[in-house]
Design an enzyme around this catalytic site. Structure first.
Site, mmCIF file in Angstrom:
data_model
loop_
_atom_site.group_PDB
_atom_site.id
_atom_site.type_symbol
_atom_site.label_atom_id
_atom_site.label_comp_id
_atom_site.label_asym_id
_atom_site.label_seq_id
_atom_site.Cartn_x
_atom_site.Cartn_y
_atom_site.Cartn_z
ATOM 1 N N LYS A 24 14.271 1.463 8.153
ATOM 2 C CA LYS A 24 12.992 2.708 8.655
ATOM 3 C C LYS A 24 12.975 3.197 7.963
ATOM 4 O O LYS A 24 11.796 3.647 6.905
ATOM 5 C CB LYS A 24 13.364 3.310 10.046
ATOM 6 C CG LYS A 24 13.831 2.512 11.111
ATOM 7 C CD LYS A 24 12.506 1.841 11.911
ATOM 8 C CE LYS A 24 13.080 0.542 12.945
ATOM 9 N NZ LYS A 24 13.943 1.171 13.481
ATOM 10 N N TRP A 49 14.129 3.256 22.692
ATOM 11 C CA TRP A 49 15.631 2.704 21.895
ATOM 12 C C TRP A 49 16.422 4.289 22.882
ATOM 13 O O TRP A 49 17.686 3.096 22.404
ATOM 14 C CB TRP A 49 14.901 3.266 20.285
ATOM 15 C CG TRP A 49 14.247 2.163 19.713
ATOM 16 C CD1 TRP A 49 13.480 3.206 18.742
ATOM 17 C CD2 TRP A 49 14.349 1.205 19.445
ATOM 18 N NE1 TRP A 49 12.597 2.092 18.358
ATOM 19 C CE2 TRP A 49 13.625 0.668 18.723
ATOM 20 C CE3 TRP A 49 15.547 0.321 19.933
ATOM 21 C CZ2 TRP A 49 13.261 -0.544 18.128
ATOM 22 C CZ3 TRP A 49 15.357 -0.873 19.602
ATOM 23 C CH2 TRP A 49 14.836 -1.720 18.379
ATOM 24 N N ASP A 61 21.157 7.940 16.969
ATOM 25 C CA ASP A 61 20.631 7.190 16.734
ATOM 26 C C ASP A 61 19.931 8.233 15.972
ATOM 27 O O ASP A 61 18.869 8.544 16.217
ATOM 28 C CB ASP A 61 20.068 6.682 17.673
ATOM 29 C CG ASP A 61 19.093 5.219 16.946
ATOM 30 O OD1 ASP A 61 19.035 4.992 15.940
ATOM 31 O OD2 ASP A 61 18.583 4.426 17.571
#
Ligand SMILES: *Cc1c(COP(=O)(O)O)cnc(C)c1O
Length: 359
Positions: A195, A101, A171
């Site tokens: 999530k 990511w 993030d």
């Protein structure tokens, strides 16, 4: 009805209690005579849902008054572009790449300027977090970027990098509200909610006010400016109303459980069960260096692809769903988000022990 234990990395398990509230309120929210799905985003009822959600999130995370909270669309990925568009004024940013990511975020940022990767753990397939205490931070970098919990590779940055005075942007998609964070150490915190917070369709951005600028990069569309959303309290255009409502119910659920301090204890206990088992197993092995292990995403392998596949297939049948690992790591991955009950982890460990005994 039979609900399984869902170990999906995202969209992921939601608290059953929250889903029941959603069900009970689906046809009529309060005395409004309509579903939240049918309401104007300018209505009193919806404003109350939105502003209560924000207030509860502020409580849960201890967000200081000089930070804005934005509820946006476009998921985490859109933030990979919004961050540089709004912050990369010197056209220079430093990225710490610890997994898929952060790597994707760095690639996206290259559209807008120079990206210096100042730390990277690709040499061992992102199975660890490098020492971040004394990096070559670019003197006029607009920010230093991290993905604090790498969902695919299962690492967590436990000690924030020394950014040497540059703004920290993080993030936290896959660790949102899983443990306390000191918001004041960050310039921007962002994450997709699917999530650990709510249904897909919302990204939450927590940004210090002085970083909300008018003079963003040229050609930045109105919708991509943080200022647009901050000035309009996330009501510039139609926000993802129903999804925000569900996030708000999750915030209430977390407050009732004792907030992020309590969640950290519960999450440590859940992850501990699985890691303790992995550490003594002769069949299954964790793929991440111990000191960097995530409480949220636990990748593991047997070392034998056929056996991994057989395990995943049997686990599915046993009601332990979505334990197949991401294709870049292989093997298995169990995501143990806030809403995964400890019974689910116990059932997984029991199933793994039995599989180990018979293979
Ligand atoms: C899932 C995920 C994303 C991407 O989120 P989308 O909402 O699918 O764009 C970004 N960062 C992390 C850490 C993630 O886990």
């Amino acid at each position: 009805m039979s609900r399984v234990f869902n170990f999906s990395a995202g969209p992921a398990v939601l608290p059953e209690e929250v889903l029941r509230t959603v069900q009970a309120e689906l046809l009529e929210y309060g005395n409004s005579g309509m579903s939240v799905m049918e309401m104007s985003h300018r209505s009193k009822d919806f404003e109350e849902i939105l502003f209560t959600a924000e207030a509860d999130l502020r409580k849960l995370m201890g967000i200081p008054d000089n930070y804005k909270v934005l509820f946006l669309q476009g998921g985490g990925y859109t933030q990979f572009a919004m961050i540089p568009m709004n912050l990369m004024i010197n056209r220079k940013a430093d990225y710490i790449v610890t997994g898929q990511w952060s790597k994707k975020a760095a690639s996206e940022a290259r559209i807008f300027g120079t990206v210096n990767v100042i730390a990277d753990s690709a040499d061992r397939n992102y199975s660890y977090v490098p020492d971040l205490s004394d990096l070559n931070v670019t003197p006029n970098a607009d920010y230093v970027y991290i993905c604090q919990n790498e969902t695919v590779h299962g690492t967590t940055i436990k000690t924030l990098p020394n950014t040497k005075g540059r703004e920290l942007v993080a993030d936290i998609s896959s660790m949102f509200l899983s443990e306390p964070l000191d918001v004041s150490r960050y310039g921007v915190i962002m994450g997709g909610v699917q999530k650990n917070v709510g249904p897909a369709g919302v990204a939450i951005v927590i940004i210090r006010e002085d970083l909300i600028r008018e003079d963003v990069l040229p050609f930045t569309p109105t919708m991509m400016k943080y200022k647009t959303h901050a000035d309009n309290k996330s009501l510039f255009n139609t926000p993802p109303c129903f999804n925000i409502y569900v996030c708000g119910l999750v915030f209430k659920w977390l407050l009732k459980l004792g907030g992020t301090e309590a969640m950290k204890k519960i999450n440590a206990q859940k992850a501990g069960l699985l890691y303790d088992y992995l550490d003594q197993s002769t069949l299954f092995h964790g793929t991440v260096e111990k000191k960097d292990r995530s409480m949220m995403n636990v990748p593991f392998i047997t070392g034998n692809k056929e056996l991994d596949a057989e395990f995943c297939a049997q686990a599915e049948k046993a009601g332990l769903r979505n334990v197949k690992g991401h294709r870049s790591v292989g093997g298995m991955r169990a995501s143990l988000y806030n809403a995964m009950p400890i019974e689910g982890v116990k059932a997984l460990v029991e199933f793994m022990s039995e599989f180990e005994r018979t293979h």
